[in-house]
Design a protein around this motif. Structure first.
Motif, PDB file in Angstrom:
ATOM      1  N   ILE A  80       9.959  38.701 -61.415  1.00 50.37           N
ATOM      2  CA  ILE A  80      10.229  40.136 -61.390  1.00 50.37           C
ATOM      3  C   ILE A  80      11.215  40.434 -62.511  1.00 50.37           C
ATOM      4  CG2 ILE A  80      11.101  42.068 -60.038  1.00 50.37           C
ATOM      5  CD1 ILE A  80      10.286  40.555 -57.535  1.00 50.37           C
ATOM      6  N   VAL A  81      10.769  41.194 -63.500  1.00 45.23           N
ATOM      7  CA  VAL A  81      11.567  41.491 -64.695  1.00 45.23           C
ATOM      8  C   VAL A  81      12.306  42.809 -64.507  1.00 45.23           C
ATOM      9  CG1 VAL A  81      11.503  41.866 -67.192  1.00 45.23           C
ATOM     10  CG2 VAL A  81       9.917  40.236 -66.134  1.00 45.23           C
ATOM     11  N   ASP A  82      13.608  42.807 -64.838  1.00 44.58           N
ATOM     12  CA  ASP A  82      14.440  44.005 -64.719  1.00 44.58           C
ATOM     13  C   ASP A  82      14.642  44.652 -66.082  1.00 44.58           C
ATOM     14  OD1 ASP A  82      15.080  43.813 -61.913  1.00 44.58           O
ATOM     15  OD2 ASP A  82      16.358  42.116 -62.416  1.00 44.58           O
ATOM     16  N   PRO A  83      14.664  45.986 -66.143  1.00 40.58           N
ATOM     17  CA  PRO A  83      14.964  46.662 -67.406  1.00 40.58           C
ATOM     18  C   PRO A  83      16.471  46.680 -67.650  1.00 40.58           C
ATOM     19  CG  PRO A  83      14.589  48.289 -65.704  1.00 40.58           C
ATOM     20  CD  PRO A  83      14.351  46.942 -65.068  1.00 40.58           C
ATOM     21  N   PRO A  84      16.898  46.747 -68.905  1.00 39.34           N
ATOM     22  CA  PRO A  84      18.332  46.846 -69.198  1.00 39.34           C
ATOM     23  C   PRO A  84      18.817  48.280 -68.960  1.00 39.34           C
ATOM     24  CG  PRO A  84      17.080  46.943 -71.227  1.00 39.34           C
ATOM     25  CD  PRO A  84      16.081  46.699 -70.129  1.00 39.34           C
ATOM     26  N   PRO A  85      20.126  48.487 -68.905  1.00 45.06           N
ATOM     27  CA  PRO A  85      20.636  49.855 -68.767  1.00 45.06           C
ATOM     28  C   PRO A  85      20.407  50.642 -70.047  1.00 45.06           C
ATOM     29  CG  PRO A  85      22.440  48.333 -69.130  1.00 45.06           C
ATOM     30  CD  PRO A  85      21.205  47.495 -68.957  1.00 45.06           C
ATOM     31  N   GLY A  86      20.403  51.960 -69.928  1.00 44.49           N
ATOM     32  CA  GLY A  86      20.308  52.812 -71.113  1.00 44.49           C
ATOM     33  C   GLY A  86      18.917  53.266 -71.468  1.00 44.49           C
ATOM     34  N   LEU A  87      17.872  52.699 -70.846  1.00 42.16           N
ATOM     35  CA  LEU A  87      16.506  53.153 -71.132  1.00 42.16           C
ATOM     36  C   LEU A  87      16.235  54.428 -70.350  1.00 42.16           C
ATOM     37  CD1 LEU A  87      14.507  49.783 -70.995  1.00 42.16           C
ATOM     38  CD2 LEU A  87      15.608  50.872 -72.953  1.00 42.16           C
ATOM     39  N   GLU A  88      15.807  55.474 -71.047  1.00 42.78           N
ATOM     40  CA  GLU A  88      15.584  56.753 -70.385  1.00 42.78           C
ATOM     41  C   GLU A  88      14.194  57.319 -70.614  1.00 42.78           C
ATOM     42  OE1 GLU A  88      18.645  59.403 -71.594  1.00 42.78           O
ATOM     43  OE2 GLU A  88      20.250  58.311 -70.550  1.00 42.78           O
ATOM     44  N   THR A  89      13.560  56.971 -71.711  1.00 43.60           N
ATOM     45  CA  THR A  89      12.247  57.527 -72.023  1.00 43.60           C
ATOM     46  C   THR A  89      11.189  56.432 -72.008  1.00 43.60           C
ATOM     47  OG1 THR A  89      12.446  57.200 -74.424  1.00 43.60           O
ATOM     48  CG2 THR A  89      13.367  59.239 -73.491  1.00 43.60           C
TER      49      THR A  89
END
Length: 512
Positions: free
Chosen positions: A270-279
């Protein structure tokens, strides 16, 4: 072997029935690898509740996202987890005072808050206990240890231990302790004097530095450290890699190694996205940069965005966390209620304990992410926050991969591991038709049971699966090389990802 007859009478001979039942493996044993406040290093520890995690690994810790992910897992329906603690240059607290030499059970600053009280038993009691222990134990060698973690008030008692010899030798008794271990060298006195002893007075413990990708993979599978400490575990089926800090991100260089390892172990990442991605554009750009391509990408899935929930360590202030633990819990809950073949997504796949999502996605934004294999977390009126996607990293439309969907891939991994473990009895059996018949019976019964549970497509077993092991799959050339070829096929259920409803007007008396 025939019965050896020697005299007139009746002889009983037990004959094997040839039936060997295959039992499906567990589908939702989730491995968590990351930093913890305390606990053994590079050892997979099985836990079944967050309370166990608190007792062994110290619970939530502001310097790590591991505890938060484990909490989300159990809150959302997780049942069994494996936790591996990794750290860099952490130091153990120790006592070396008045003949008492002890170490904290694991490295970290938590050990500085340990307190040990030594008392001596009454003379008569000590004499009776020493006589019962034997092996040259004398009454003046016995003492009691009471260990307290002053930060959590957790307490352990060890009665009538000795510094050397006997069944209650301290080095042996303390192996079961969750707080301390016997130090080196052993106490030089017969027994330490009564009183209180504080850890850290001799040499204090210290937390380590942030964990680098190299710490997870150093030494490879043979080294059995970091990520590869899971080589010591019998089975795990899901893998989560929470970041070093709750609001941080897992190093991008680690995802590739983790995905390859999951492919090797028949597990799912299960891969997590990093912070700061909004679009959507930012998410797709970041995903392309990871380079998680090729067939091994079938063994992983990305879930976006991150989740918002209260942080108990900050007075209930809402903070941002990775979704891996919550998603793994949803998978475990779905497996238990419906089966591994059911997509862990939809209105029933609600995420418990969240106050919202880091990004509120619209249908238009998901239109860009879903065809690229990014699973979205969405918030709907009344339903709350739910998992609203079920594609693997190989699920982009352009690939047209047969393992496009998470439940299809996880069902295949479940079948592979179950049949692998359930067919070990075949090794070294005589390779001929009687063996092939037993294989068809054993594997066929397992597949038939799954068919009855609704795991496959098809109205009949013939349409749903097949097990083939006969002279056609096993030539004489194969038999001469000691090979048995078994072909198993199944028709997986695909999730109803798009529901199309046609509505038309009709006039009275007209047919549809």
């Amino acid at each position: 072997m025939p019965v050896q007859v020697s005299h007139p009478g009746v002889y009983i001979h037990e004959v094997a029935g040839g039936s060997r039942a295959i039992v499906g493996v567990a589908t939702a044993i989730t491995a968590f690898v990351g930093r913890a406040l305390r606990g053994p290093l590079d050892e997979p520890v099985t836990i079944s509740s967050f309370g166990e995690f608190e007792r062994i690994f110290g619970g939530l810790w502001r310097l790590s996202g591991l505890g938060y992910a484990v909490r989300d897992y159990f809150l959302n329906g997780g049942g069994t987890a494996l936790v591996v603690r990794v750290d860099v240059d952490a130091k153990r607290a120790e006592i070396n005072d008045r003949g008492l030499s002890l170490l904290a059970a694991g490295p970290g600053a938590w050990g500085n808050k340990l307190r040990v009280e030594v008392t001596h038993p009454p003379v008569e009691e000590a004499r009776e206990v020493a006589e019962a222990q034997g092996e040259g134990v004398t009454p003046d060698a016995l003492f009691h240890l009471v260990v307290t973690d002053t930060a959590t008030t957790f307490r352990e008692e060890f009665l009538n231990v000795t510094a050397s010899g006997g069944p209650r030798q301290m080095s042996l008794v303390l192996r079961s302790s969750q707080l301390i271990r016997d130090g080196d060298p052993l106490p030089t006195l017969v027994r330490p004097p009564e009183g209180a002893y504080e850890f850290g007075d001799s040499a204090g413990g210290a937390d380590g530095d942030p964990v680098t990708p190299a710490r997870y993979t150093d030494g490879g599978k043979e080294g059995k450290k970091g990520l590869y400490a899971l080589e010591k575990a019998d089975l795990f089926t899901l893998l989560c890699l929470p970041p070093s800090a709750p609001g941080g991100s897992t190093d991008p260089d680690l995802w590739g190694a983790a995905l390859s390892y999951c492919d090797f172990k028949r597990a799912f990442l299960i891969v997590d996205p990093p912070p700061g991605l909004e679009t959507a554009e930012q998410v797709l750009s970041w995903l392309d940069g990871l380079g998680l391509k090729g067939p091994s990408a079938r063994n992983g899935a990305l879930y976006f965005p991150r989740i918002h929930r209260p942080d108990p360590l900050r007075g209930g202030v809402v903070d941002e966390f990775v979704p891996c633990g919550a998603v793994a819990g949803v998978m475990a809950r779905t497996d238990a209620s419906r089966g591994v073949w059911k997509a862990p997504a939809g209105i029933d796949a609600g995420i418990a304990g969240v106050s919202g999502l880091a990004v509120t996605l619209t249908d238009t934004e998901q239109d860009k992410l879903n065809p690229k294999g990014v699973n979205c977390l969405r918030t709907f009126r009344d339903a709350g926050s739910v998992v609203w996607g079920s594609r693997t990293l190989r699920g982009a439309d352009v690939f047209a991969d047969e393992y496009k969907y998470v439940p299809v891939r996880r069902l295949a991994l479940f079948l592979e591991e179950s049949l692998f473990r359930g067919s070990q009895w075949v090794v070294f059996e005589p390779n001929d038709e009687p063996l092939w018949g037993q294989i068809r019976t054993s594997l066929g019964a397992f597949m038939q049971d799954l068919f009855r549970q609704g795991a496959f497509q098809g109205a009949s077993p013939r349409d749903a699966y097949f097990v083939k092991c006969d002279a056609e799959t096993n030539t004489q050339y194969d038999m001469d090389r000691g090979i048995v070829n078994i072909h198993v096929g199944f028709a997986p259920l695909k999730p109803a990802e798009f529901v199309v409803i046609d509505i038309q007007q009709k006039t009275a008396g007209s047919s549809a």
